[in-house]
Write a protein that holds these residues in place. Structure first.
Motif, PDB file in Angstrom:
ATOM      1  N   ASP A   1      70.056  45.807  23.400  1.00 27.27           N
ATOM      2  CA  ASP A   1      70.632  44.835  24.335  1.00 27.27           C
ATOM      3  C   ASP A   1      70.229  45.220  25.753  1.00 27.27           C
ATOM      4  O   ASP A   1      70.032  46.401  26.060  1.00 27.27           O
ATOM      5  CB  ASP A   1      72.162  44.797  24.182  1.00 27.27           C
TER       6      ASP A   1
ATOM      7  N   GLY B   1      70.328  41.824  20.780  1.00 26.57           N
ATOM      8  CA  GLY B   1      71.705  41.712  20.287  1.00 26.57           C
ATOM      9  C   GLY B   1      72.449  40.526  20.867  1.00 26.57           C
ATOM     10  O   GLY B   1      73.360  39.988  20.227  1.00 26.57           O
ATOM     11  N   ASN B   2      72.099  40.114  22.060  1.00 28.18           N
ATOM     12  CA  ASN B   2      72.811  39.000  22.714  1.00 28.18           C
ATOM     13  C   ASN B   2      71.934  38.024  23.486  1.00 28.18           C
ATOM     14  O   ASN B   2      72.306  36.858  23.631  1.00 28.18           O
ATOM     15  CB  ASN B   2      73.877  39.563  23.681  1.00 28.18           C
TER      16      ASN B   2
ATOM     17  N   LYS C   1      70.900  34.301  22.519  1.00 34.54           N
ATOM     18  CA  LYS C   1      71.930  33.402  22.000  1.00 34.54           C
ATOM     19  C   LYS C   1      72.121  32.199  22.935  1.00 34.54           C
ATOM     20  O   LYS C   1      71.683  32.198  24.090  1.00 34.54           O
ATOM     21  CB  LYS C   1      73.236  34.172  21.815  1.00 34.54           C
TER      22      LYS C   1
ATOM     23  N   HIS D   1      67.003  35.967  17.662  1.00 33.57           N
ATOM     24  CA  HIS D   1      68.401  35.925  17.193  1.00 33.57           C
ATOM     25  C   HIS D   1      69.264  35.351  18.286  1.00 33.57           C
ATOM     26  O   HIS D   1      69.365  35.976  19.310  1.00 33.57           O
ATOM     27  CB  HIS D   1      68.842  37.339  16.830  1.00 33.57           C
TER      28      HIS D   1
ATOM     29  N   SER E   1      79.541  31.135  17.381  1.00 28.36           N
ATOM     30  CA  SER E   1      80.044  32.060  18.402  1.00 28.36           C
ATOM     31  C   SER E   1      79.071  32.148  19.569  1.00 28.36           C
ATOM     32  O   SER E   1      77.903  31.813  19.457  1.00 28.36           O
ATOM     33  CB  SER E   1      80.225  33.438  17.763  1.00 28.36           C
ATOM     34  N   GLN E   2      79.576  32.645  20.694  1.00 32.75           N
ATOM     35  CA  GLN E   2      78.760  32.799  21.893  1.00 32.75           C
ATOM     36  C   GLN E   2      78.047  31.491  22.259  1.00 32.75           C
ATOM     37  O   GLN E   2      76.861  31.466  22.591  1.00 32.75           O
ATOM     38  CB  GLN E   2      77.797  33.985  21.752  1.00 32.75           C
TER      39      GLN E   2
ATOM     40  N   ASN F   1      72.921  30.863  12.003  1.00 34.38           N
ATOM     41  CA  ASN F   1      73.635  32.132  11.845  1.00 34.38           C
ATOM     42  C   ASN F   1      75.042  31.883  11.305  1.00 34.38           C
ATOM     43  O   ASN F   1      75.773  31.047  11.845  1.00 34.38           O
ATOM     44  CB  ASN F   1      73.730  32.822  13.219  1.00 34.38           C
ATOM     45  N   GLU F   2      75.369  32.592  10.246  1.00 35.47           N
ATOM     46  CA  GLU F   2      76.744  32.657   9.732  1.00 35.47           C
ATOM     47  C   GLU F   2      77.360  31.281   9.450  1.00 35.47           C
ATOM     48  O   GLU F   2      78.434  30.953   9.965  1.00 35.47           O
ATOM     49  CB  GLU F   2      77.606  33.495  10.692  1.00 35.47           C
TER      50      GLU F   2
ATOM     51  N   GLU G   1      73.009  40.511   6.664  1.00 34.14           N
ATOM     52  CA  GLU G   1      73.414  41.297   7.835  1.00 34.14           C
ATOM     53  C   GLU G   1      73.710  42.758   7.494  1.00 34.14           C
ATOM     54  O   GLU G   1      73.233  43.678   8.135  1.00 34.14           O
ATOM     55  CB  GLU G   1      74.621  40.640   8.519  1.00 34.14           C
TER      56      GLU G   1
ATOM     57  N   HIS H   1      76.814  44.522   7.627  1.00 37.12           N
ATOM     58  CA  HIS H   1      77.836  45.265   8.374  1.00 37.12           C
ATOM     59  C   HIS H   1      78.827  45.796   7.335  1.00 37.12           C
ATOM     60  O   HIS H   1      79.747  45.093   6.912  1.00 37.12           O
ATOM     61  CB  HIS H   1      78.535  44.347   9.390  1.00 37.12           C
TER      62      HIS H   1
ATOM     63  N   GLU I   1      71.141  43.489  10.074  1.00 38.16           N
ATOM     64  CA  GLU I   1      72.108  44.021  11.060  1.00 38.16           C
ATOM     65  C   GLU I   1      72.855  45.233  10.505  1.00 38.16           C
ATOM     66  O   GLU I   1      74.064  45.381  10.717  1.00 38.16           O
ATOM     67  CB  GLU I   1      73.118  42.926  11.470  1.00 38.16           C
TER      68      GLU I   1
ATOM     69  N   TRP J   1      71.894  47.691  13.406  1.00 41.57           N
ATOM     70  CA  TRP J   1      72.474  46.908  14.521  1.00 41.57           C
ATOM     71  C   TRP J   1      72.815  47.853  15.659  1.00 41.57           C
ATOM     72  O   TRP J   1      73.941  48.119  15.996  1.00 41.57           O
ATOM     73  CB  TRP J   1      73.664  46.076  14.066  1.00 41.57           C
TER      74      TRP J   1
END
Ligand code: G3I
Length: 317
Positions: A20, A45-46, A49, A82, A88-89, A130-131, A206, A208, A236, A276
């Motif tokens: 990030d 990572g961000n 987005k 990504h 989200s975000q 995503n998701e 992912e 996690h 991730e 991740w």
């Protein structure tokens, strides 16, 4: 010999890490990140987005994403984009507008084609969607699904393909590491996209995970997904524990990392693995799961943990 060099000896495309932008001023951190024998692939990572790239409708900002794309290119590393469409975000203009189908379709198409088009030719792959699922395998209720149903997935994938025909197009999700309702739902989605002629190249797993709780069906599950004619990637990976860390937990974490990496190695069309972020110093886990952490293969002082040796053991077997 680093993790990426070893992954290549196993016929994989890469072993990579998320990173990030704020971390890139940490020179001890980047000294490890920038070594392409260790990491052959980066994921932002961000900074790619929706909230980062299109904070106002039609106004795009790529500075953060460009920094990581440029770093990957300078280091001779692959890039995973990504992500394009995620619940989200999101900027508030996406979540607070009362959309009709035509308007939201146009907003998705503009977002995906502009972002994917900006990086055309650079990413190996994009997490386009995503998701999309709840843990029971039903579609997640969000602005996209609630307005467009499943068609938002097709809209996004088609826009991504048109914007960068050479990028592998992925749908990425968590809790699809082992067999179960959510993985079955993902497989059914892949089949229905294929039947409709919608472009879909891969499923991002992912990963996690929790120490001591790696699904025993991971290899079987990856085989089932790739049998559909798509590739998979571990996108991730981190394996968290309830703190405080103990020698026993670190040893189990080593075993767990070895198990996950071994599953990818055993599955021909599992193309690569991404942690991740490689260090506990920058892990997302403690801020999300109170009392948990130490999920990465390097500790917060950038010292390798037993988990690192577990990855090496898998990559050398
Ligand atoms: O950018 C703001 C900053 O302006 C503000 O000062 C600061 C204060 O909290 O927050 C900053 O935003 C944070 C953002 O990361 C950037 O650092 C958010 O609060 C924080 O929630 C956000 O967390 C990210 C998370 O996605 C959001 O869901 C993590 O860094 C990121 O690692 C994580 O990544 C996701 C994948 O994209 C999808 N899969 C799950 C994975 C882990 O949650």
């Amino acid at each position: 010999n680093g993790l990426n060099a070893l992954a290549k000896t196993q016929g994989k495309l890469y072993f990579g890490s998320a990173t990030d932008n704020p971390e890139l001023t940490d020179t001890a951190y980047t000294a490890i990140l920038d070594n392409n024998m260790m990491f052959g692939q980066l994921t932002p990572g961000n900074s790619m987005k929706w909230d980062a790239t299109e904070p106002e409708p039609g106004t795009f900002t790529f500075s953060g994403g460009d920094q990581i794309a440029d770093l990957a290119q300078a280091n001779g590393q692959l890039l995973r984009g990504h992500n394009c469409v995620w619940y989200s975000q999101l900027p508030s203009w996406v979540t607070s507008t009362t959309w009709n189908a035509t308007g939201l379709t146009a907003a998705i198409e503009r977002h995906v084609s502009t972002v994917v088009g900006h990086y055309k030719g650079i990413p190996y792959a994009w997490d386009v969607v995503n998701e999309p699922f709840n843990d029971d395998g039903t579609f997640r209720s969000d602005v996209f699904y609630d307005t467009l149903g499943e068609s938002y997935i097709t809209i996004a994938l088609n826009a991504a393909r048109a914007a960068d025909p050479n990028a592998k197009l992925y749908i990425n999700d968590y809790n699809i590491e082992g067999t179960g309702a959510k993985s079955t739902a993902m497989q059914n989605l892949v089949k229905s996209l294929q039947a409709a002629g919608t472009p879909i190249d891969g499923v991002g797993i992912e990963s996690h995970l929790i120490v001591g709780e790696v699904p025993t069906t991971m290899q079987e599950n990856l085989e089932a997904i790739t049998a559909l004619g798509v590739e998979v990637a571990i996108t991730e990976l981190d394996i968290r524990m309830t703190l405080p860390e103990t020698a026993a937990l670190l040893d189990q974490q080593k075993t767990d990392y070895q198990t996950v990496i071994s599953a990818c190695i055993a599955v021909e069309k599992c193309v690569g693995m991404t942690v991740w972020d490689y260090t506990d110093k920058y892990s997302w886990v403690p801020s999300t799961f109170s009392g948990q952490g130490d999920a990465c293969p390097w500790d917060e002082n950038l010292v390798r943990k037993p988990a690192y040796d577990g990855i090496v053991a898998a990559l050398q077997s």
